[in-house]
Write a protein that holds these residues in place. Structure first.
Motif, PDB file in Angstrom:
ATOM      1  N   HIS A 155      85.933  16.181  -8.432  1.00  0.00           N
ATOM      2  CA  HIS A 155      86.384  16.842  -7.197  1.00  0.00           C
ATOM      3  C   HIS A 155      87.241  15.894  -6.366  1.00  0.00           C
ATOM      4  N   GLY A 156      87.764  14.886  -7.003  1.00  0.00           N
ATOM      5  CA  GLY A 156      88.679  13.926  -6.387  1.00  0.00           C
ATOM      6  C   GLY A 156      89.912  13.822  -7.249  1.00  0.00           C
ATOM      7  N   PRO A 157      90.235  12.601  -7.704  1.00  0.00           N
ATOM      8  CA  PRO A 157      91.469  12.430  -8.477  1.00  0.00           C
ATOM      9  C   PRO A 157      91.466  13.159  -9.825  1.00  0.00           C
ATOM     10  N   GLY A 158      90.311  13.515 -10.344  1.00  0.00           N
ATOM     11  CA  GLY A 158      90.250  14.236 -11.617  1.00  0.00           C
ATOM     12  C   GLY A 158      90.275  15.745 -11.483  1.00  0.00           C
ATOM     13  N   TRP A 159      90.572  16.236 -10.280  1.00  0.00           N
ATOM     14  CA  TRP A 159      90.612  17.683 -10.041  1.00  0.00           C
ATOM     15  C   TRP A 159      91.630  18.384 -10.948  1.00  0.00           C
ATOM     16  N   PHE A 160      92.694  17.681 -11.322  1.00  0.00           N
ATOM     17  CA  PHE A 160      93.727  18.301 -12.157  1.00  0.00           C
ATOM     18  C   PHE A 160      93.138  18.822 -13.475  1.00  0.00           C
ATOM     19  N   LEU A 161      92.055  18.238 -13.960  1.00  0.00           N
ATOM     20  CA  LEU A 161      91.362  18.763 -15.137  1.00  0.00           C
ATOM     21  C   LEU A 161      90.230  19.712 -14.737  1.00  0.00           C
ATOM     22  N   HIS A 162      89.469  19.336 -13.718  1.00  0.00           N
ATOM     23  CA  HIS A 162      88.266  20.086 -13.339  1.00  0.00           C
ATOM     24  C   HIS A 162      88.579  21.424 -12.682  1.00  0.00           C
ATOM     25  N   ALA A 163      89.749  21.570 -12.093  1.00  0.00           N
ATOM     26  CA  ALA A 163      90.112  22.834 -11.419  1.00  0.00           C
ATOM     27  C   ALA A 163      89.996  24.013 -12.379  1.00  0.00           C
ATOM     28  N   SER A 164      90.282  23.792 -13.648  1.00  0.00           N
ATOM     29  CA  SER A 164      90.201  24.877 -14.631  1.00  0.00           C
ATOM     30  C   SER A 164      88.790  25.434 -14.746  1.00  0.00           C
ATOM     31  N   HIS A 165      87.805  24.627 -14.401  1.00  0.00           N
ATOM     32  CA  HIS A 165      86.409  25.052 -14.496  1.00  0.00           C
ATOM     33  C   HIS A 165      86.001  25.933 -13.313  1.00  0.00           C
TER      34      HIS A 165
END
Length: 174
Positions: free
Chosen positions: A30-40
């Motif tokens: 929910h920080g810099p890795g949101w670009f991957l996690h947003a899909s979830h």
């Protein structure tokens, strides 16, 4: 290394992984890795989502520790730690992907208070579709759903997705 000590290391690793998973979910995904996690946090059009790459990323330390402890002459405890990380990954997959998100169809219905609590907490996490404003970042330990609902309400439901509408509802809307 005596197997009881190895089993204790494995168990402590599984317990410690819940803290690691909370921190990674809260501050990385929910920080810099949101670009991957947003899909979830969106509807998945197929079998896979970008967020699935996290499983491969988090498997790397487990594989390296298993190889190090079993094949490369490292301290034998490394293999037990690697196995603990893998065990947590298997528990996570069973809970998160099978039970909560039903990515593999099952007829399982949570009956115990514990299972109902963690499933509901995870579902409350998913009512927020934005990077900020989420609640409940753990997977096996979760606050009471009542406190999570109160926190969402306190935040004025910022980022909470709109309720799904049926075709009849949509046709009556201005």
């Amino acid at each position: 290394m005596p197997w009881p000590l190895g089993a204790l290391i494995l168990l402590l690793t599984v317990i410690g992984m819940e803290g690691f998973a909370y921190a990674a979910h809260r501050w990385l995904m929910h920080g810099p890795g949101w670009f991957l996690h947003a899909s979830h946090h969106r509807a998945r059009p197929g079998n896979w989502e970008w967020n699935d790459l996290y499983a491969a990323i988090f498997a790397v330390p487990s594989i390296v520790l298993l190889l190090g402890g079993l094949q490369w002459g490292w301290w034998p405890g490394c293999a037990w730690i690697g196995a603990g990380i893998a065990a947590y990954g298997a528990i996570y997959f069973g809970f998160h992907d099978v039970i909560v998100h039903q990515r593999i169809p099952t007829r399982y219905l949570p009956k115990s208070r514990y299972m109902k609590r963690i499933v509901q907490a995870h579902r409350l996490h998913h009512v927020v579709e934005t990077k900020e404003g989420n609640v409940s970042f753990g997977f096996l330990v979760a606050p009471r759903p009542e406190s999570l609902k109160a926190e969402l309400k306190r935040r004025s439901r910022a980022g909470v997705r709109a309720p799904k509408t049926t075709g009849a509802d949509a046709s009556t809307r201005p």
